[in-house]
Scaffold this motif. Structure first.
Motif, PDB file in Angstrom:
ATOM      1  N   LYS A 180      -4.110  -3.998  -7.238  1.00  0.00           N
ATOM      2  CA  LYS A 180      -3.016  -3.521  -6.384  1.00  0.00           C
ATOM      3  C   LYS A 180      -3.307  -2.132  -5.842  1.00  0.00           C
ATOM      4  O   LYS A 180      -3.071  -1.840  -4.654  1.00  0.00           O
ATOM      5  CB  LYS A 180      -1.716  -3.511  -7.202  1.00  0.00           C
ATOM      6  N   LYS A 183      -5.975  -2.301  -3.076  1.00  0.00           N
ATOM      7  CA  LYS A 183      -5.405  -2.760  -1.803  1.00  0.00           C
ATOM      8  C   LYS A 183      -4.649  -1.641  -1.096  1.00  0.00           C
ATOM      9  O   LYS A 183      -4.745  -1.479   0.130  1.00  0.00           O
ATOM     10  CB  LYS A 183      -4.487  -3.949  -2.044  1.00  0.00           C
ATOM     11  N   GLN A 184      -3.879  -0.851  -1.864  1.00  0.00           N
ATOM     12  CA  GLN A 184      -3.169   0.271  -1.261  1.00  0.00           C
ATOM     13  C   GLN A 184      -4.139   1.310  -0.700  1.00  0.00           C
ATOM     14  O   GLN A 184      -3.943   1.825   0.409  1.00  0.00           O
ATOM     15  CB  GLN A 184      -2.240   0.914  -2.296  1.00  0.00           C
ATOM     16  N   GLN A 185      -5.197   1.595  -1.456  1.00  0.00           N
ATOM     17  CA  GLN A 185      -6.196   2.555  -0.983  1.00  0.00           C
ATOM     18  C   GLN A 185      -6.888   2.050   0.287  1.00  0.00           C
ATOM     19  O   GLN A 185      -7.121   2.819   1.231  1.00  0.00           O
ATOM     20  CB  GLN A 185      -7.239   2.801  -2.084  1.00  0.00           C
TER      21      GLN A 185
END
Length: 241
Positions: A180, A183-185
């Protein structure tokens, strides 16, 4: 031209210079058209007014009485001041180009750094997905051991479970959090990469404009103008057949 008296031509030139209708370029062009206009356009009072209007810090009308006693003094002073001012503009333009080139280099380095970080995060996400897939197989094998199966299948499931040396459930949740976070990075880096690429294109466009117009005053483009230019280009592409 020869029918008009010199006083009338002198008055025409004087009115043109005083009302900013004639510039130094116009006087130079008139001076090569005929001998009479060459002599009249070379008179000192015309260049005295051009000096006081084009270079007010350098020349004041009060000093015209001093310089009028010398033939062609104001024209020579105008030439000196014009060349000096041109050299200053060229030097300022060179400094502006160097600053803009440094901005292009800096933004290019930022862009490459973002691409490197994006590739690292992508590889990290792939490794996390691969490990999650392996742990998922281990979880399925652990559940399958509690159910009756043929001995050969049960042996394979047991071997899969024994090869895992870490606690499955805790590691599985940790990898989910890492996935998770990756994916945010990646989303943040992709957005920053797009913005930085747009800024780099803008700086390169300004640099090309400065090289094409070396003596034009360069003004930085603000964010609203950037968005307007981007929307205009998109609309132009959309309208093209």
């Amino acid at each position: 031209m020869s029918a008009l008296p010199e006083e009338l031509w002198r008055r025409i030139l004087e009115i043109g210079v005083q009302r900013r209708g004639f510039s130094y370029k116009d006087l130079c062009c008139l001076s090569i058209s005929s001998r009479r206009l060459h002599r009249l356009s070379d008179e000192d009072f015309l260049w005295s007014h051009l000096l006081s209007s084009d270079f007010p810090p350098f020349f004041s009308p009060s000093s015209s009485s001093i310089t009028s006693a010398h033939s062609s003094t104001c024209k020579s002073l105008y030439k000196v001041r014009y060349e000096r001012d041109r050299d200053k503009k060229i030097a300022a333009h060179r400094r502006a180009v160097l600053r803009k080139e440094s901005q292009v280099l800096e933004r290019s380095m930022r862009l490459r750094d973002m691409e490197t970080r994006l590739a690292e995060e992508t590889n990290k996400m792939r490794e996390t997905l691969a490990e999650l897939s392996n742990l998922s197989n281990v979880r399925q094998a652990s559940v399958a051991l509690n159910v009756w199966q043929p001995e050969i299948i049960r042996g394979r499931q047991k071997q899969i479970v024994e090869q895992c040396v870490v606690p499955v459930e805790s590691r599985f949740h940790v990898l989910q959090m890492e996935l998770k976070l990756c994916k945010q990075q990646i989303l943040g880096l992709e957005k920053a990469h797009i913005d930085e690429k747009r800024r780099l294109a803008l700086v390169e466009e300004e640099l090309q404009s400065m090289r094409y117009h070396p003596l034009r005053d360069q003004k930085p483009i603000n964010g609203r103008e950037v968005e307007f230019n981007i929307k205009r280009k998109k609309l132009k592409k959309w309208r093209e057949p």
